[in-house]
Design a protein around this motif. Structure first.
Motif, mmCIF file in Angstrom:
data_model
loop_
_atom_site.group_PDB
_atom_site.id
_atom_site.type_symbol
_atom_site.label_atom_id
_atom_site.label_comp_id
_atom_site.label_asym_id
_atom_site.label_seq_id
_atom_site.Cartn_x
_atom_site.Cartn_y
_atom_site.Cartn_z
ATOM 1 N N TRP A 38 0.822 -1.215 0.000
ATOM 2 C CA TRP A 38 0.000 0.000 0.000
ATOM 3 C C TRP A 38 0.847 1.252 0.000
ATOM 4 O O TRP A 38 0.371 2.316 -0.398
ATOM 5 C CB TRP A 38 -0.917 0.010 1.223
ATOM 6 N N SER A 39 2.076 1.166 0.486
ATOM 7 C CA SER A 39 2.889 2.384 0.592
ATOM 8 C C SER A 39 3.061 3.047 -0.784
ATOM 9 O O SER A 39 3.106 4.272 -0.876
ATOM 10 C CB SER A 39 4.250 2.057 1.201
ATOM 11 N N THR A 40 3.131 2.226 -1.839
ATOM 12 C CA THR A 40 3.233 2.804 -3.178
ATOM 13 C C THR A 40 2.068 3.748 -3.446
ATOM 14 O O THR A 40 2.245 4.861 -3.939
ATOM 15 C CB THR A 40 3.219 1.682 -4.235
ATOM 16 N N ILE A 41 0.862 3.277 -3.100
ATOM 17 C CA ILE A 41 -0.338 4.066 -3.370
ATOM 18 C C ILE A 41 -0.396 5.290 -2.459
ATOM 19 O O ILE A 41 -0.662 6.406 -2.903
ATOM 20 C CB ILE A 41 -1.594 3.192 -3.163
ATOM 21 N N TYR A 42 -0.130 5.064 -1.156
ATOM 22 C CA TYR A 42 -0.304 6.153 -0.194
ATOM 23 C C TYR A 42 0.652 7.311 -0.472
ATOM 24 O O TYR A 42 0.274 8.482 -0.428
ATOM 25 C CB TYR A 42 -0.088 5.631 1.238
ATOM 26 N N THR A 43 1.906 6.981 -0.741
ATOM 27 C CA THR A 43 2.853 8.066 -0.974
ATOM 28 C C THR A 43 2.545 8.786 -2.286
ATOM 29 O O THR A 43 2.729 9.987 -2.397
ATOM 30 C CB THR A 43 4.303 7.533 -1.001
ATOM 31 N N GLN A 44 1.999 8.017 -3.231
ATOM 32 C CA GLN A 44 1.637 8.674 -4.490
ATOM 33 C C GLN A 44 0.491 9.676 -4.279
ATOM 34 O O GLN A 44 0.521 10.793 -4.801
ATOM 35 C CB GLN A 44 1.233 7.617 -5.507
ATOM 36 N N TYR A 45 -0.504 9.267 -3.473
ATOM 37 C CA TYR A 45 -1.600 10.188 -3.143
ATOM 38 C C TYR A 45 -1.056 11.448 -2.485
ATOM 39 O O TYR A 45 -1.424 12.575 -2.833
ATOM 40 C CB TYR A 45 -2.577 9.524 -2.174
ATOM 41 N N ALA A 46 -0.188 11.253 -1.485
ATOM 42 C CA ALA A 46 0.349 12.396 -0.747
ATOM 43 C C ALA A 46 1.107 13.330 -1.697
ATOM 44 O O ALA A 46 0.964 14.554 -1.619
ATOM 45 C CB ALA A 46 1.268 11.918 0.373
ATOM 46 N N ALA A 47 1.887 12.751 -2.598
ATOM 47 C CA ALA A 47 2.643 13.580 -3.545
ATOM 48 C C ALA A 47 1.699 14.346 -4.462
ATOM 49 O O ALA A 47 1.890 15.546 -4.718
ATOM 50 C CB ALA A 47 3.583 12.692 -4.362
#
Lengths: 370, 307
Positions: A268-277
């Motif tokens: 999930w970290s791939t998705i979460y950090t992409q959202y934050a960016a």
């Protein structure tokens, strides 16, 4: 008392939003503020060796992103309690983005709040969002069946009885899809393999999960995997019975030092950090994102002692193929009732929308949905 | 697999399930039986069970000795029982309300203190392999019997015998059946009830440690799924007889194993129905057992629900 406060806040917010004439998407303004607060709601404990832990590990990565504050609440049931949790994150912590991580949170709770708080972005971890839903809501999902397919390849080369056991929680689409893909992986390398499934009926029910694991081992299954929220009990019970295991959701390798082969994990970290960016850059978030190995949304647990060299080689090859887009559902595949799912020579794309609506088990799976 | 083989597999699974799953039911229902025999109802045993499970796991992890964990679980059970016993002896206090409060408190406190223990693996209770005579691994597995199960069985027999044949048994029964009679005999009613509730809490705590240290054998927040509450119902179903408590616990264990066992032999239609077997069984037995013409047979008459 509390209700009154929340209502008043909600009223003021709505009025302010109306006066500003802001539409449903108020994103760019929030990014310029002192930072972004993201609320994450979990259905169970954050360290459950499973679904919630996978999300919590991603939340940890997210906390490392500059200007992002993460507020979390765990053990939130799929009832009106989750609406209260999310609302207090919005009103008290000023969260502008909510990750609702459990299947049952979406309808009606996320949908209702998305209508009420137009300037907050809601994202839900299951492929449920449709065009009719609010535009500030959305779904993200990792197609874990790809990782279960790779598990299946390794399991198919690890079994001597050709019987693989699957402890499943509920017969919903994602679970059925994982079971089907697991069997297809096993069959790719071992045409005689079959999968016996036992449904427990609940996401977390340790005693029945242990019973189900024992029943599968007694029924001559020598590789066990599962799709329950917290696979710890299944893996430990199987290890104690001396059979091999494939994990689910997060790494269970330390629980089975002898028999662990590999496991299907989310990233999930791939998705979460992409959202934050995206939020920090003021971009509009996509309403739906879903991917598998190709975008690094899922992964396999590093191989354990139960994996033979042959299984490792075949699993690595299968993962590379799926990553390159080779279809998992390659015909001929029959459903359990004998009807044709994929004809000989045909195949389904790994992201075929039809697979999102999986409500069947394929031939070779022993077990019934109802 | 022929029909005979299928039936044998299911029966064996139910037998094995009865031994594996019944122990927490057995200990909690024995604890509740003792408490109710003295005239109090302790609904808080679910909380005691969960807290005992957490404490047992934690102690086993820190000391490396699962038996110390069992003992510690029993001792915290004592504390919970004593709190219940003490509060209920205050005037105009309702034991059911206190029980519910303690149930919620015990569960919540266990979740709070149990956070660091979800991940690590603690030493588990060893089992006694009694199935060495059989070549069948399923039979061998079924006869991997946990010592706590055996202790529970002898405890049930001992309690049954003691209620009938010892002075202490008589004191407990008198206290539960008629406070005035007990007072007339010079019995300190409050003290008897306090002690009975405390010892009952000990049993429930031990039952909890079985969940986390033997089967399924790890601490998690979803561990109990209501065993403590069902055990309280078991006591009514067992008519306050410790031997019947043993039988009822076995029956519930076997019924709980039915769902997975049937699915494993390929009878998988309607698994929700089979998974609900223990509850359907409870209802059926209660419906058959009640009669509008008489009160519950065997019920201690000082219980607040029968008074």
């Amino acid at each position: 008392m509390t209700d009154f406060k929340l209502n008043r806040r909600a009223f003021l917010k709505t009025a302010a939003a109306g006066a500003a004439g802001a539409g449903a998407l108020g994103l760019p303004t929030m990014a310029s503020a002192a930072g972004l607060t993201i609320g994450i709601v979990y259905v169970g404990p954050r360290d459950d060796f499973g679904w919630n832990q996978a999300h919590a590990e991603a939340a940890k990565v997210l906390k490392g992103v500059p200007d992002v504050t993460v507020v979390e609440e765990e053990n939130v049931p799929e009832t009106v309690a989750v609406a209260k949790s999310m609302e207090s994150m919005i009103n008290l912590d000023d969260a502008k983005m909510i990750f609702a991580t459990s299947f049952g949170y979406y309808k009606p709770f996320v949908l209702d709040l998305a209508g009420k708080y137009g300037d907050v972005q809601f994202r839900h971890a299951a492929p449920l969002w449709t065009d009719e839903d609010p535009k500030n809501a959305g779904s993200y999902f990792g197609y874990l069946d790809q990782a279960h397919y790779v598990d299946g390849v390794a399991a198919g080369l690890s079994t001597t009885s050709n019987r693989l056991g699957f402890v499943a929680a509920k017969p919903i689409g994602t679970v059925l899809r994982n079971i089907n893909s697991f069997l297809l992986g096993a069959k790719k390398v071992n045409p005689d393999a079959e999968v016996q499934v036992i449904f427990t009926g609940e996401w977390s029910l340790p005693v029945r999960e242990a019973e189900a694991t024992n029943a599968l081992v007694n029924a001559n299954c020598d590789v066990i995997t599962c799709h329950v929220d917290s696979p710890k009990v299944v893996i430990e019970t199987a290890e104690a019975r001396g059979v091999k295991t494939c994990g689910h959701n997060a790494s269970q390798a330390p629980l089975a030092p002898k028999g662990f082969i590999t496991g299907a994990e989310y990233k999930w970290s791939t998705i979460y950090t992409q959202y934050a960016a995206d939020l920090a850059a003021g971009k509009t978030l996509p309403n739906f994102i879903g991917a598998g190995f190709d975008k690094d949304f899922v992964q396999n647990t590093p191989y354990g002692a139960g994996a033979s060299a042959e299984a490792i080689a075949a699993a690595d090859a299968a993962r590379a193929e799926v990553k390159a887009g080779k279809p998992i559902f390659t015909g001929p595949i029959l459903k359990q009732d004998g009807s044709v799912l994929v004809g000989a020579g045909a195949s389904l794309d790994n992201y075929d929308p039809m697979l999102d609506r999986t409500d069947f088990l394929i031939e070779g799976v022993i077990g019934s949905i109802t | 697999m022929g029909d005979e083989g299928t039936l044998a597999t299911v029966l064996l699974a139910m037998f094995a399930g009865a031994i594996r799953v019944s122990t927490p039911f057995l200990f909690v229902s024995l604890g509740e039986c003792l408490t109710e025999k003295a005239g109090r109802i302790n609904l808080g045993l679910e909380g005691t069970l969960v807290f005992g499970a957490m404490t047992g796991y934690a102690l086993s992890l820190h000391t490396g000795s699962p038996w110390l964990g069992v003992l510690a679980a029993g001792l915290v059970g004592c504390v919970f029982g004593a709190i219940h016993g003490y509060l209920c002896k205050l005037p105009k206090v309702n034991d059911i309300a206190i029980g519910i409060a303690l149930m919620l408190f015990g569960t919540g406190a266990a979740f709070f203190f149990g956070k660091p223990y979800i991940q690590p693996q603690a030493a588990r209770l060893p089992s006694i392999p009694l199935g060495g005579w059989s070549d069948n691994p399923a039979v061998q597995q079924a006869l991997e019997i946990n010592p706590l199960f055996i202790i529970g069985f002898f405890l049930a027999v001992a309690m049954w015998w003691a209620f009938r044949n010892t002075r202490w048994g008589l004191v407990v029964r008198t206290t539960g059946d008629s406070t005035p009679a007990a007072v007339a005999l010079g019995i300190d009613v409050d003290r008897v009830r306090l002690l009975a509730t405390t010892v009952g809490g000990f049993f429930a705590g031990v039952g909890g440690s079985f969940l986390s240290l033997s089967y399924p054998g790890s601490w998690s927040e979803g561990l109990s799924s209501g065993q403590g509450l069902m055990a309280v119902a078991l006591v009514i179903f067992a008519r306050w007889n410790p031997l019947a408590c043993f039988g009822a616990a076995i029956l519930f264990g076997a019924a709980g194993a039915l769902g997975p066992a049937l699915q494993s032999v390929g009878i998988s239609e309607g698994y929700h129905f089979f998974n609900a077997a223990p509850y359907i069984l409870t209802l059926a037995i209660l419906v058959v057992a009640v009669s509008p013409k008489r009160a519950l047979r065997g019920a201690p008459s000082e219980l607040s629900i029968t008074k």
